[in-house]
Design a protein around this motif. Structure first.
Motif, mmCIF file in Angstrom:
data_model
loop_
_atom_site.group_PDB
_atom_site.id
_atom_site.type_symbol
_atom_site.label_atom_id
_atom_site.label_comp_id
_atom_site.label_asym_id
_atom_site.label_seq_id
_atom_site.Cartn_x
_atom_site.Cartn_y
_atom_site.Cartn_z
ATOM 1 N N PHE A 6 0.829 -1.217 0.000
ATOM 2 C CA PHE A 6 0.000 0.000 0.000
ATOM 3 C C PHE A 6 0.860 1.263 0.000
ATOM 4 C CE2 PHE A 6 -1.678 3.359 2.769
ATOM 5 C CZ PHE A 6 -2.753 3.791 2.006
ATOM 6 N N LEU A 7 1.885 1.277 0.827
ATOM 7 C CA LEU A 7 2.735 2.463 0.924
ATOM 8 C C LEU A 7 3.509 2.691 -0.369
ATOM 9 C CD1 LEU A 7 4.111 2.029 4.565
ATOM 10 C CD2 LEU A 7 2.425 3.700 3.783
ATOM 11 N N ASN A 8 4.056 1.629 -0.932
ATOM 12 C CA ASN A 8 4.910 1.772 -2.102
ATOM 13 C C ASN A 8 4.120 2.024 -3.381
ATOM 14 O OD1 ASN A 8 7.706 1.786 -2.898
ATOM 15 N ND2 ASN A 8 7.295 -0.101 -4.037
ATOM 16 N N LYS A 9 2.914 1.496 -3.466
ATOM 17 C CA LYS A 9 2.129 1.623 -4.695
ATOM 18 C C LYS A 9 1.167 2.817 -4.685
ATOM 19 C CE LYS A 9 3.832 -2.115 -6.572
ATOM 20 N NZ LYS A 9 4.697 -2.033 -7.792
ATOM 21 N N LEU A 10 0.683 3.199 -3.523
ATOM 22 C CA LEU A 10 -0.336 4.245 -3.451
ATOM 23 C C LEU A 10 0.124 5.472 -2.662
ATOM 24 C CD1 LEU A 10 -3.505 2.027 -2.850
ATOM 25 C CD2 LEU A 10 -2.717 3.000 -4.996
ATOM 26 N N TYR A 11 0.583 5.242 -1.431
ATOM 27 C CA TYR A 11 0.888 6.378 -0.554
ATOM 28 C C TYR A 11 2.076 7.190 -1.048
ATOM 29 C CZ TYR A 11 2.054 8.989 3.666
ATOM 30 O OH TYR A 11 2.350 9.996 4.533
#
Length: 420
Positions: free
Chosen positions: A409-414
């Motif tokens: 989630f952090l690497n792809k979106l945030y």
């Protein structure tokens, strides 16, 4: 005549308005959730530590008195002299040393004492269950410890104020400030606290009265009357440096959970980490090398990331009988906060003019930063998974799965949303 009192009050109000502004940014949704989880985990871990039957023999050990003293000494380091001086004051307040020493610094001591006293009360209250378990609890003893920490912290603030004048009245170690710091901030209070813990209960009140007399004499020694104020000269180099350092510490605290604009950053080479730069940058782009160097040599970001990981690891380890979901949530929040602190590395690098002139596509720069963030998340996952092993294999597996999911989630979106 310049109204020095009004000047301090104006700066105090302005500083509180700034604090309120950042506190509004700080207490956003994700921080409140993290605060609730961290508070609940801390209370649960502290309760388990106090009531665990396996630690009964440890509570009877004399080593816990050393822990009590060290804890209170840490509390004495909390809170400093708040002056709100600015670099321009060296010019605009020149020749006003009398009014500053007599009036401005008096208000400064009053405000600083109030803030510092809150810390002392918190640190003493947190030790009350420990005193109860180690069978040294008594109202006289706790009250004397609280009296000593409050009064001694006031004396430390007066000593710090005294050091801001050109001719310090307490000049035991002019060229060894560290020796002076260790003496007054560690050795002296540590010895007196140990004595308070060791004294029989019937002698505590005698010690409390004796200390009040000693503290009153020391306070009178530091008191600045009209005659002393006319003889004092300010060391503007120390004054401005102390005020700026305090302001930066406050901003760095806010920067832990919110973005603070115009925050100065410094770089310091850490030679013992140079091998990591050489090894990790062999097959990566030049921007990756730049981001890695800024991370390793930044005097604020790297220590902050290390502290966050250590705090997360300690909290997870302390939750002996906590549910798996709570441990996994703390691990996920730790991962999020670490990545949150890394974002300024990208934004600060982007603001440099020469980096904008490099013939490198913006997507390539973002990809390099994401690669570095991915490696940091991988190392964090390994550390927290190893800590979670103390709770069993099932907990470790759940922590790994949760951190893998939050990492995606952090690497792809945030991260892409934050650095675009």
């Amino acid at each position: 005549m310049m109204k020095i009192n009004d000047l301090f009050v104006q700066r105090f109000v302005r500083a509180q308005n700034i604090n309120i502004k950042y506190l509004k940014l700080l207490f956003n949704d994700h921080f409140v959730v993290f605060l609730l989880i961290a508070f609940g985990a801390s209370v649960l871990g502290y309760r388990q530590l106090i009531l665990s039957p396996q630690l009964t023999l440890i509570w009877q050990s004399a080593w816990w008195q050393l822990f009590d003293v060290l804890w209170l000494i840490i509390g004495l380091q909390m809170g400093t002299l708040v002056t709100y001086f600015k670099p321009a004051d060296r010019l605009y307040l020149l020749s006003n040393d009398y009014f500053i020493a007599k009036s401005y610094m008096k208000r400064s001591i009053e405000v600083s004492t109030v803030f510092a006293s809150v810390w002392q009360v918190i640190f003493v209250i947190l030790l009350v269950p420990v005193f109860w378990q180690t069978h040294v609890f008594s109202f006289w003893r706790v009250g004397t410890l609280l009296l000593f920490t409050l009064s001694y912290k006031l004396l430390l603030l007066l000593l710090l104020r005294d050091s801001l004048f050109l001719k310090s009245r307490v000049n035991l170690s002019k060229y060894h400030s560290r020796i002076k710091y260790v003496l007054f901030n560690v050795i002296v209070p540590g010895t007196i606290m140990t004595l308070i813990l060791q004294l029989p209960s019937e002698f505590i009140w005698i010690f409390a009265c004796s200390w009040l007399i000693v503290a009153s004499v020391c306070g009178y020694f530091f008191y600045i009357d009209d005659k002393k104020a006319g003889q004092l000269a300010l060391d503007w180099t120390k004054i401005v440096s102390q005020a700026i350092e305090h302001e930066q510490r406050v901003l760095h605290f806010y920067a832990t959970f919110a973005e603070v604009p115009h925050q100065s950053r410094t770089i310091k080479r850490r030679k013992y980490l140079d091998f990591m730069i050489r090894k990790l940058t062999k097959q990566h782009q030049v921007m990756y090398r730049l981001y890695l160097i800024r991370l390793i040599r930044d005097t604020e970001v790297l220590p902050l990331l290390v502290r966050l990981e250590l705090v997360g690891a300690v909290v997870m380890y302390a939750l002996l009988r906590a549910p798996i979901w709570l441990i996994a949530t703390i691990a996920a929040m730790t991962m999020y906060l670490i990545i949150f602190q890394m974002i300024p590395i990208y934004s600060n690098t982007k603001q440099k003019l020469w980096t904008q002139l490099l013939p490198i596509d913006e997507k390539a720069k973002q990809k390099s930063f994401q690669q570095l963030a991915k490696q940091v998340m991988f190392m964090t996952t390994i550390l927290l998974a190893m800590v979670s092993l103390s709770h069993g294999w099932l907990t470790a597996i759940v922590v790994i799965i949760v951190m893998y999911a939050i990492g995606i989630f952090l690497n792809k979106l945030y991260i892409p949303k934050k650095i675009k």
